[in-house]
Write an enzyme that holds these catalytic residues in place. Structure first.
Site, PDB file in Angstrom:
ATOM      1  CG  ASP A  46      -0.199  -0.030   2.528  1.00  9.72           C
ATOM      2  OD1 ASP A  46       0.773  -0.796   2.647  1.00  9.72           O
ATOM      3  OD2 ASP A  46      -0.589   0.705   3.460  1.00  9.72           O
ATOM      4  CG  ASP A  68       3.069  -4.769   3.170  1.00 10.26           C
ATOM      5  OD1 ASP A  68       3.825  -5.317   3.993  1.00 10.26           O
ATOM      6  OD2 ASP A  68       2.551  -3.648   3.362  1.00 10.26           O
ATOM      7  CG  ASP A  73      -2.769 -62.194 -40.723  1.00 10.61           C
ATOM      8  OD1 ASP A  73      -2.916 -60.971 -40.549  1.00 10.61           O
ATOM      9  OD2 ASP A  73      -3.694 -62.968 -41.057  1.00 10.61           O
ATOM     10  CB  ILE A  74      -4.846 -64.624 -36.256  1.00  8.54           C
ATOM     11  CG1 ILE A  74      -3.985 -64.180 -35.058  1.00  8.54           C
ATOM     12  CG2 ILE A  74      -5.817 -65.718 -35.842  1.00  8.54           C
ATOM     13  CD1 ILE A  74      -4.795 -63.599 -33.915  1.00  8.54           C
ATOM     14  CG  ASN A  94     -13.759 -60.683 -34.884  1.00  5.02           C
ATOM     15  OD1 ASN A  94     -13.647 -60.836 -33.670  1.00  5.02           O
ATOM     16  ND2 ASN A  94     -12.844 -60.050 -35.603  1.00  5.02           N
ATOM     17  CG  ASP A 150     -11.731 -57.310 -28.752  1.00  6.67           C
ATOM     18  OD1 ASP A 150     -11.273 -57.279 -29.908  1.00  6.67           O
ATOM     19  OD2 ASP A 150     -12.536 -56.463 -28.314  1.00  6.67           O
ATOM     20  CD  GLU A 170      -6.751 -60.158 -38.977  1.00  9.11           C
ATOM     21  OE1 GLU A 170      -7.172 -60.603 -40.053  1.00  9.11           O
ATOM     22  OE2 GLU A 170      -7.162 -59.108 -38.460  1.00  9.11           O
TER      23      GLU A 170
END
Length: 460
Positions: A10, A53, A329-330, A337, A346, A372
């Site tokens: 101040d 302050d 590769d599957i 699926n 999954d 896959e």
């Protein structure tokens, strides 16, 4: 400019004097002449630090500090209280209000600027961690919310002699609880401090141990070692030693205190440092989790394509016997699926990933490339080793039916594998190896699936 500082006082003369000192150190300075103006300036301008302050006409600096720390937008702004009050009660009240330091007028310029540098450095580190971590996991918790909510943590006391350390420990045990231990210098350097063997969260170190400045050298050592570099440090200095206080802060100490140590003040400062340490630890954990998410396939837990391409190029660049790359590769995965649903698909992918990982060495690379399809890269591998590994991988999938639970019968799953080899010292790019392995995989599919095909070496 190296930072923006809000000066709140101040008395206009005091503000001008402080502005001159800070501007000479290349800081940008904003000013406020009362508590309400300070709150408004902090909310609007988000300064990097506030010099506040204590005694002002509309509200005390303590109340301003409490309000700043209570608001998420301003809670992490460091606050240094500056006042003509010299009594202990005022200092304790300031620290309890959330202030980072309490300096008495007339303020030593060297100490003030060192403290400013230290606090700005700490805030910049936290801000950088937050900015890196938030996009990944949405971490956005105000710094002030940590203090008082966590366990006291592990505190290590490194004092010149056992008597002083015992006095510190006795005083802290009554105020902090938790694990407060006395460590000799050598044990501190080893990062030892708890039954679990983890490094302490906070070190309290006397500047002078067996020799003068030995504590300062210990501070530098702690900050240079991986086990202790993220610990908070509070340095204890002889009364009035402002020069070495500035040195300690510039070396990386997070806080300083002078002998004779006030136990309550030490406990308050340790709590503050623990809160910041917890916040920084969470930010680092958030950042690490974000980095892992960026390179990890969420379904299987394997590395993803981005990581695989990067690591494969690094693997090829290393000297060794050569690198073998496989694409796996599957077979007929779409039928899984279609017949049983994507949840079963999954589950099969996750089980395939688990079986593949079990057949590989620690240094081998395994990643899900998408759908896959999986990638395996073997460092230090020749034709025979690659073919042997590919047959193991194929057999691990095809010879044991998959049990996915529920009413789904055991599923027979097979793999087709394509292999490409990079000779030692090869300059072939990782993507080129993958393309050749993909061609070999196509051949395995075309010749009946559930088999391994080797790509010929590229023409010289």
């Amino acid at each position: 400019m190296t930072g923006r500082i809000l000066v709140v006082d101040d008395v206009a003369t005091n503000r001008i004097v402080m502005k001159v000192k800070l501007a000479a150190a290349c800081y940008a300075v904003d000013q406020a002449d009362c508590g309400e103006a300070a709150l408004a300036a902090a909310r609007a301008g988000r300064p990097d630090l506030i010099l506040l302050d204590v005694v002002m006409p509309d509200m005390s600096g303590l109340e301003v500090c409490r309000r700043l720390k209570a608001e998420p937008e301003t809670a992490d702004i460091p606050v240094i209280l500056i006042t003509a009050l010299t009594d202990r009660a005022s200092k304790m009240a300031g620290l309890e209000a959330g202030a980072d330091d309490f300096l008495t007028k007339p303020v030593d310029e060297v100490t003030l600027l060192a403290r400013v540098r230290s606090l700005l450095r700490a805030r910049d580190t936290a801000r950088e961690l937050r900015q890196r971590g938030e996009p990944a996991l949405g971490f956005a918790e105000a710094a002030a919310t940590f203090a008082g909510q966590e366990r006291p943590g592990r505190i290590a006391l490194v004092a010149p002699g056992p008597k002083g350390a015992v006095l510190w420990k006795t005083a802290l045990d009554d105020r902090l609880g938790g694990e407060v231990s006395i460590l000799p210098r050598d044990a501190a350097l080893m990062g030892v401090g708890s039954e679990e063997g983890e490094a302490p969260d906070v070190f309290v170190i006397a500047a002078d141990l067996t020799h003068r400045n030995e504590g300062l050298r210990l501070l530098s050592d702690l900050l240079s070692r991986p086990a202790t570099r993220n610990a908070a440090t509070v340095m204890i200095l002889p009364a009035g030693d402002g020069e070495r206080a500035a040195i300690a802060l510039d070396l990386g100490a997070h806080d300083i205190l002078y002998d004779p140590v006030d136990a309550q003040e030490l406990a308050l400062r340790i709590r503050t440092q623990l809160g910041r340490k917890r916040q920084a630890d969470r930010l680092r954990a958030s950042l690490q989790a974000g980095l892992e998410m960026a390179v990890t396939d969420s379904l299987t837990g394997l590395h993803n394509r981005r990581y695989a391409l990067f690591q494969l190029d690094r693997m090829i660049a290393r000297p060794g016997r050569g690198v073998a790359v496989m694409l796996l590769d599957i077979d007929h995965f779409k039928q899984v699926n279609d017949r049983h649903g994507h949840s079963v698909g999954d589950a099969v992918l996750s089980l395939v990933a688990r079986r593949l990982r079990a057949q590989l060495r620690t240094g081998d690379l395994l990643a899900r490339m998408g759908g896959e399809e999986f990638l395996v890269a073997l460092p230090d591998s020749d034709r025979r080793a690659a073919l042997d590994c590919a047959e193991r991988l194929r057999a691990s999938i095809g010879e044991t039916p998959f049990l996915v639970g529920g009413e789904v019968p055991p599923l027979t799953i097979t793999l087709s594998v394509g292999i490409a080899l990079a000779a030692p010292g090869s300059s072939e790019a990782g993507q080129s190896l993958i393309d050749r392995a993909d061609g070999a995989l196509y051949g395995a599919k075309a010749h009946g699936r559930d088999q391994v095909t080797l790509s010929p070496l590229p023409a010289a």
